[in-house]
Design a protein around this motif. Structure first.
Motif, PDB file in Angstrom:
ATOM      1  N   VAL A  55     -11.155  17.966  16.918  1.00 39.46           N
ATOM      2  CA  VAL A  55     -11.554  17.251  18.135  1.00 39.46           C
ATOM      3  C   VAL A  55     -12.271  15.962  17.773  1.00 39.46           C
ATOM      4  O   VAL A  55     -12.042  14.904  18.388  1.00 39.46           O
ATOM      5  CB  VAL A  55     -12.446  18.157  19.013  1.00 39.46           C
ATOM      6  CG1 VAL A  55     -12.994  17.382  20.202  1.00 39.46           C
ATOM      7  CG2 VAL A  55     -11.676  19.372  19.484  1.00 39.46           C
ATOM      8  N   ARG A  56     -13.128  16.015  16.766  1.00 37.27           N
ATOM      9  CA  ARG A  56     -13.840  14.814  16.335  1.00 37.27           C
ATOM     10  C   ARG A  56     -12.862  13.763  15.810  1.00 37.27           C
ATOM     11  O   ARG A  56     -13.031  12.559  16.054  1.00 37.27           O
ATOM     12  CB  ARG A  56     -14.860  15.192  15.269  1.00 37.27           C
ATOM     13  CG  ARG A  56     -15.897  14.124  14.999  1.00 37.27           C
ATOM     14  CD  ARG A  56     -16.900  14.569  13.950  1.00 37.27           C
ATOM     15  NE  ARG A  56     -17.549  15.805  14.356  1.00 37.27           N
ATOM     16  CZ  ARG A  56     -17.410  16.959  13.709  1.00 37.27           C
ATOM     17  NH1 ARG A  56     -16.629  17.035  12.652  1.00 37.27           N
ATOM     18  NH2 ARG A  56     -18.047  18.036  14.122  1.00 37.27           N
ATOM     19  N   LEU A  57     -11.837  14.212  15.080  1.00 43.13           N
ATOM     20  CA  LEU A  57     -10.830  13.279  14.566  1.00 43.13           C
ATOM     21  C   LEU A  57     -10.054  12.624  15.710  1.00 43.13           C
ATOM     22  O   LEU A  57      -9.804  11.406  15.697  1.00 43.13           O
ATOM     23  CB  LEU A  57      -9.878  14.017  13.631  1.00 43.13           C
ATOM     24  CG  LEU A  57      -8.738  13.198  13.031  1.00 43.13           C
ATOM     25  CD1 LEU A  57      -9.284  12.080  12.153  1.00 43.13           C
ATOM     26  CD2 LEU A  57      -7.804  14.095  12.227  1.00 43.13           C
ATOM     27  N   LEU A  58      -9.682  13.405  16.714  1.00 44.72           N
ATOM     28  CA  LEU A  58      -8.974  12.842  17.864  1.00 44.72           C
ATOM     29  C   LEU A  58      -9.862  11.895  18.661  1.00 44.72           C
ATOM     30  O   LEU A  58      -9.383  10.877  19.192  1.00 44.72           O
ATOM     31  CB  LEU A  58      -8.456  13.974  18.762  1.00 44.72           C
ATOM     32  CG  LEU A  58      -7.401  14.907  18.131  1.00 44.72           C
ATOM     33  CD1 LEU A  58      -7.054  16.044  19.080  1.00 44.72           C
ATOM     34  CD2 LEU A  58      -6.151  14.118  17.761  1.00 44.72           C
ATOM     35  N   ILE A  61      -9.979   8.341  17.230  1.00 44.92           N
ATOM     36  CA  ILE A  61      -8.832   7.446  17.482  1.00 44.92           C
ATOM     37  C   ILE A  61      -8.694   7.146  18.973  1.00 44.92           C
ATOM     38  O   ILE A  61      -7.595   6.907  19.478  1.00 44.92           O
ATOM     39  CB  ILE A  61      -7.536   8.064  16.929  1.00 44.92           C
ATOM     40  CG1 ILE A  61      -7.249   9.429  17.566  1.00 44.92           C
ATOM     41  CG2 ILE A  61      -7.596   8.200  15.416  1.00 44.92           C
ATOM     42  CD1 ILE A  61      -5.938  10.048  17.110  1.00 44.92           C
ATOM     43  N   ARG A  62      -9.850   7.203  19.678  1.00 48.42           N
ATOM     44  CA  ARG A  62      -9.960   6.755  21.070  1.00 48.42           C
ATOM     45  C   ARG A  62      -9.242   7.654  22.071  1.00 48.42           C
ATOM     46  O   ARG A  62      -8.835   7.204  23.149  1.00 48.42           O
ATOM     47  CB  ARG A  62      -9.430   5.318  21.226  1.00 48.42           C
ATOM     48  CG  ARG A  62     -10.049   4.312  20.290  1.00 48.42           C
ATOM     49  CD  ARG A  62     -11.529   4.174  20.518  1.00 48.42           C
ATOM     50  NE  ARG A  62     -12.133   3.175  19.627  1.00 48.42           N
ATOM     51  CZ  ARG A  62     -13.427   2.874  19.606  1.00 48.42           C
ATOM     52  NH1 ARG A  62     -14.245   3.506  20.428  1.00 48.42           N
ATOM     53  NH2 ARG A  62     -13.897   1.979  18.763  1.00 48.42           N
ATOM     54  N   ARG A  65     -12.156  12.885  25.553  1.00 50.13           N
ATOM     55  CA  ARG A  65     -12.606  14.207  25.119  1.00 50.13           C
ATOM     56  C   ARG A  65     -11.770  15.324  25.725  1.00 50.13           C
ATOM     57  O   ARG A  65     -11.359  16.257  25.033  1.00 50.13           O
ATOM     58  CB  ARG A  65     -14.079  14.412  25.483  1.00 50.13           C
ATOM     59  CG  ARG A  65     -14.589  15.842  25.228  1.00 50.13           C
ATOM     60  CD  ARG A  65     -16.030  16.005  25.610  1.00 50.13           C
ATOM     61  NE  ARG A  65     -16.877  15.267  24.697  1.00 50.13           N
ATOM     62  CZ  ARG A  65     -17.313  15.756  23.535  1.00 50.13           C
ATOM     63  NH1 ARG A  65     -16.940  16.981  23.159  1.00 50.13           N
ATOM     64  NH2 ARG A  65     -18.092  15.047  22.769  1.00 50.13           N
ATOM     65  N   ALA A  66     -11.529  15.276  27.014  1.00 48.21           N
ATOM     66  CA  ALA A  66     -10.781  16.353  27.670  1.00 48.21           C
ATOM     67  C   ALA A  66      -9.387  16.493  27.059  1.00 48.21           C
ATOM     68  O   ALA A  66      -8.934  17.613  26.759  1.00 48.21           O
ATOM     69  CB  ALA A  66     -10.684  16.091  29.167  1.00 48.21           C
ATOM     70  N   LEU A  67      -8.721  15.371  26.838  1.00 47.39           N
ATOM     71  CA  LEU A  67      -7.383  15.431  26.252  1.00 47.39           C
ATOM     72  C   LEU A  67      -7.445  15.909  24.809  1.00 47.39           C
ATOM     73  O   LEU A  67      -6.586  16.696  24.370  1.00 47.39           O
ATOM     74  CB  LEU A  67      -6.725  14.053  26.331  1.00 47.39           C
ATOM     75  CG  LEU A  67      -5.283  13.961  25.821  1.00 47.39           C
ATOM     76  CD1 LEU A  67      -4.377  14.915  26.594  1.00 47.39           C
ATOM     77  CD2 LEU A  67      -4.769  12.533  25.915  1.00 47.39           C
ATOM     78  N   ALA A  68      -8.453  15.459  24.058  1.00 47.37           N
ATOM     79  CA  ALA A  68      -8.585  15.894  22.669  1.00 47.37           C
ATOM     80  C   ALA A  68      -8.814  17.404  22.579  1.00 47.37           C
ATOM     81  O   ALA A  68      -8.230  18.091  21.733  1.00 47.37           O
ATOM     82  CB  ALA A  68      -9.733  15.141  21.997  1.00 47.37           C
ATOM     83  N   VAL A  69      -9.657  17.939  23.467  1.00 46.28           N
ATOM     84  CA  VAL A  69      -9.915  19.379  23.470  1.00 46.28           C
ATOM     85  C   VAL A  69      -8.655  20.151  23.829  1.00 46.28           C
ATOM     86  O   VAL A  69      -8.321  21.167  23.190  1.00 46.28           O
ATOM     87  CB  VAL A  69     -11.063  19.701  24.444  1.00 46.28           C
ATOM     88  CG1 VAL A  69     -11.178  21.212  24.648  1.00 46.28           C
ATOM     89  CG2 VAL A  69     -12.373  19.134  23.926  1.00 46.28           C
TER      90      VAL A  69
END
Length: 636
Positions: A55-58, A61-62, A65-69
Motif C-alpha cells: 500500500v505504501r508503494l502504491l 506513485i500517487r 489510498r482507497a484505490l491502493a488498499v
C-alpha cells in the motif's frame, strides 16, 4: 499465619499476585471463548502488516489510498484463493489415485516386516498377541445356559431397517451450504478488517498512542514504529522465504516423480511457519507417498534428501541473510507459544503462534507494564553477566561460572577483562547485599570458596599482557590507554629479575573480609602470570594473632585489597601496621569500589599508593619489578 504478606514461611508472596493470577485466567478464558472473533481479527492484523509495504508503494506513485488498499487486498486474496483452489484440486486428485498405490505400499510394508522379524522373535510375539486377541473375541460360553422349549432359531434378533425419506431440494441446498458458512464468514471478516485497518492506519495509530499514554509520545511512538516496521518487514520476509521453500519443494518433488507435488509444496510453505518442526511435518506425507508410488526405495531417498538439503539451507543460510539469526524469541518461548496457541485456537493457532508472540515481545520492550513478556519470551539473556555470576556464587556453583568465563574469554581474551568486567562486578553486588544485611557469614565464605575455584580453573588460561592503567587528564577525567594487540602471551618478561620469579615477592592481603580475599586471589594470579611470583593471604591476615606470624621475608610489595566498605581510618591503620611489620616493602592499596574523594588525602605518602583497578595494580607491580635491577645497581 502471622504475616498477611507471607502465608507460607520462607515464600514471600506479593499482595498483587492473586489479582494478577485472576487477570491472567480471565484473559486466557476470554481468548478461548472469543476465538471465533479474535482469530479473524488476528489474521487480519497480520495480513495488514504484510500488505502495508505494498500500500505504501502504491501511495508513493500517487495512487489514492482507497484505490491502493483495494488493489492490495484484491491482489492478496486472489493469490490466496488461487492457492486454495489449487490445494483442493490436488487433494481431490490424490484421493482418487490413492487406491492405485495400495498394492505397492503393502509390498513395502511386508518387506519391512520381513526385515524386522528376520530373527523370529518379533514374529513369535506377534503370533502370541494374535492368539490372545482371538481368545478374547470368543463368546463366553461358560455363562450361556440353554433354555428348555426355546430353539436357537427363536433366539436370533429380528432385523429392522429404517429408511429415510428422500431429501427435498431445500435440504440438499442446506447440506451443501452448511459446511461453507464458517469458512466464508471467517474470510469475510478478515477481508473487512484488513480493508479498514489499512484505510484507517494513521487513525488507529493515534488512538493506540492515546491509550498507551499521550504524555510520553516519544516512547510510545518508538514502540509503535518498532512494532509496525519490524514486524511488517519480518512477516513479509517470512512469507517470501517460506513461499520460496514451498516452490523448491514442489518443483523438486515434481522432478522426482512424487504425485501431487504442488500440494506438498503448498503444505511445506504453510507448515514452515511452525518453527523447528514445521518442515519435518511437511516431509512426512511426501515420504509416505514416495514409498507407495516408487517400485523401489530410490524415490524415498531422493525425497528425504530434498528436504534434508532444502531446510538447512533455508533456515541456516538464507534466513540469517534476510533478517538475522533470530526472530527475537528464545527457543523455549517458541515451543511454549506454539503449544499454548494451538491449545487455545487449534491448528490456526499453531500457524499464528510465532507472529503473535513476537508482537507481544516487541511491545514488551517498550511498555513497562508488559516488560515481563520480553523477559519471559525474548532471546536476550535474563540476567546480566555480573548478575549471573553473582547468582552462581551464591549457589556455590563454580562450574557454570567457569563456563561463562570461557565464553567471555573467547571474545575478550584478557583474563583481567573478565575479572574486572564480570567477576568483580558480581562481587560488588555481593557487597551491596552485605551492606543491607542480606549476606551472612556462611554465604560470604561460600562466595570466597567459589571464586577460589573459578580462579584455580582459569589458572591455565594463557593471558595477554594487561593494559596500562588509565591516566587522568587535566579535567580530572580518565583517559583510556589501548590494550596491547599482541597475540602472544608474555609469561616471563626478560627484564624482571630472577629472584622476582623464584620467590614470593608480592603479598596480596585482604583488607577486611572474605570478599576482599576473593580480590586478593585474582590479583595474585594476574601478577604471577606476568612473571612475578605472588601469593594471597587469608581474610584474617591483618588480625593480631596472624600478623605477627605473617611471613614477609622475601616480600618486596604488599598490596592490600579492598572491595568491602572500609573507612580511611581502617586503611591507614592496616597500612601502618604492615609498615611496622615490613618497613622496607612497598605498600599498595587496591580500592575496587568508588570510595569518597578524600580517601586519597586521608592516606599519607607513608601509607603507600592507591590503585583503583586490577589492571592498574598489576601494572604498578610490574613496573616496580622491572625497575628493581636498576635500583639495586644504583644502590651498589
Amino acid at each position: 499465619m502471622t504475616d498477611g504478606s507471607r502465608p507460607w514461611p520462607g515464600f514471600p508472596v506479593s499482595s498483587s499476585a492473586l489479582p494478577t493470577a485472576l487477570l491472567a485466567v480471565v484473559v486466557v478464558a476470554s481468548l478461548y471463548l472469543a476465538r471465533e472473533v479474535l482469530v479473524p481479527i488476528s489474521l487480519a492484523l497480520l495480513l495488514s502488516l504484510v500488505l502495508a509495504p505494498l500500500v505504501r508503494l502504491l501511495r508513493n506513485i500517487r495512487i489514492p489510498r482507497a484505490l491502493a488498499v483495494i488493489v492490495a487486498v484484491l491482489l492478496a486474496f486472489a493469490v490466496i484463493f488461487s492457492l486454495g483452489a489449487l490445494m483442493v484440486s490436488q487433494v481431490n486428485q490424490l484421493a482418487g489415485d490413492l487406491p492405485r498405490y495400495q498394492t505397492t505400499l503393502r509390498e513395502k510394508i511386508q518387506t519391512l516386516r520381513g526385515a524386522a522379524t528376520s530373527t523370529g522373535t518379533l514374529e513369535r510375539a506377534s503370533e502370541v498377541l494374535q492368539d490372545l486377541g482371538r481368545e478374547l473375541d470368543k463368546p463366553n460360553r461358560s455363562t450361556s445356559f440353554p433354555v428348555p422349549g426355546i430353539s436357537d432359531a427363536s433366539k436370533r434378533p429380528i432385523p429392522v431397517e429404517v429408511k429415510q425419506p428422500d431429501p427435498g431440494a431445500l435440504q440438499t441446498l442446506v447440506a451443501l451450504i452448511s459446511p461453507l458458512i464458517h469458512p466464508l464468514t471467517t474470510t469475510g471478516i478478515v477481508i473487512i478488517f484488513v480493508i479498514f485497518i489499512l484505510m484507517q492506519r494513521e487513525d488507529l495509530r493515534n488512538r493506540l498512542i492515546r491509550l498507551a499514554g499521550a504524555r510520553d509520545l516519544q516512547r510510545t511512538t518508538a514502540a509503535l514504529d518498532d512494532a509496525g516496521q519490524r514486524l511488517s518487514r519480518l512477516f513479509l520476509m517470512q512469507l517470501l522465504l517460506n513461499g520460496g521453500f514451498g516452490i523448491v519443494i514442489g518443483v523438486g518433488l515434481w522432478l522426482i516423480g512424487v504425485p501431487s507435488a504442488p500440494l506438498w509444496g503448498l503444505l511445506g510453505m504453510i507448515l514452515r511457519f511452525v518453527p523447528y518442526i514445521g518442515a519435518v511435518i511437511s516431509a512426512i506425507f511426501p515420504l509416505i507417498l514416495a514409498a507407495a508410488v516408487g517400485p523401489d526405495w530410490s524415490m524415498v531417498l531422493w525425497t528425504a534428501a530434498l528436504f534434508l538439503v532444502a531446510e538447512p539451507i533455508t533456515g541456516h543460510v538464507i534466513e540469517p541473510m534476510l533478517y538475522g539469526h533470530s526472530t527475537g524469541l528464545s527457543p523455549v518461548a517458541v515451543i511454549a507459544s506454539a503449544t499454548f496457541w494451538t491449545w487455545l485456537w487449534g491448528p490456526i493457532g499453531l500457524v499464528l503462534a510465532t507472529p503473535l508472540t513476537m508482537s507481544l515481545v516487541v511491545l514488551g520492550r517498550h511498555v513497562d507494564q508488559l516488560k515481563f513478556l520480553d523477559v519471559m519470551f525474548g532471546d536476550q539473556p535474563a540476567l546480566k553477566p555480573e548478575e549471573l555470576v553473582y547468582q552462581r556464587l551464591l549457589a556455590g556453583d563454580p562450574v557454570e561460572a567457569a563456563e561463562q568465563a570461557q565464553e567471555f574469554l573467547k571474545e575478550k581474551p584478557l583474563l583481567s577483562s573478565y575479572y574486572q568486567d564480570v567477576l568483580i562486578e558480581g562481587l560488588k553486588l555481593a557487597q551491596e547485599d552485605a551492606e543491607r544485611g542480606l549476606l551472612d557469614e556462611e554465604r560470604s565464605v561460600r562466595i570466597r570458596d567459589t571464586v577460589a575455584e573459578i580462579v584455580d580453573d582459569l589458572d591455565t588460561w594463557e593471558d595477554k599482557p594487561v593494559a596500562p592503567p588509565a591516566e587522568s587528564s587535566a579535567d580530572g577525567k580518565l583517559k583510556s590507554i589501548p590494550v596491547s594487540a599482541s597475540p602472544e602471551p608474555v609469561e616471563k618478561p626478560p627484564d624482571i629479575p630472577e629472584e622476582w620469579r623464584s620467590a614470593d615477592r608480592v603479598l596480596c592481603i585482604p583488607g577486611l573480609g572474605h570478599l576482599d580475599e576473593a580480590i586478593a586471589l585474582m590479583l595474585a594470579q594476574l601478577v604471577t602470570k606476568r612473571g612475578v611470583r605472588a601469593r594471597a593471604e587469608r581474610s584474617d591476615a591483618l588480625s593480631m594473632s596472624r600478623l605477627f606470624s605473617l611471613d614477609t621475608q622475601d616480600v618486596a610489595i604488599i598490596c592490600i585489597c579492598y572491595i568491602e566498605n572500609a573507612t580511611s581510618a581502617q586503611m591507614r591503620y592496616a597500612a601502618r601496621r604492615l609498615r611496622r611489620k615490613a618497613p622496607d616493602t612497598t605498600i599498595i592499596s587496591l580500592l575496587i569500589r568508588d570510595y569518597v574523594d578524600d580517601t586519597q588525602r586521608a592516606l599519607s605518602a607513608a601509607d603507600g599508593s592507591i590503585e583503583r583497578s586490577l589492571d592498574a595494580a598489576v601494572h604498578q607491580i610490574i613496573e616496580i619489578a622491572n625497575a628493581a635491577p636498576h635500583r639495586e645497581t644504583n644502590a651498589a
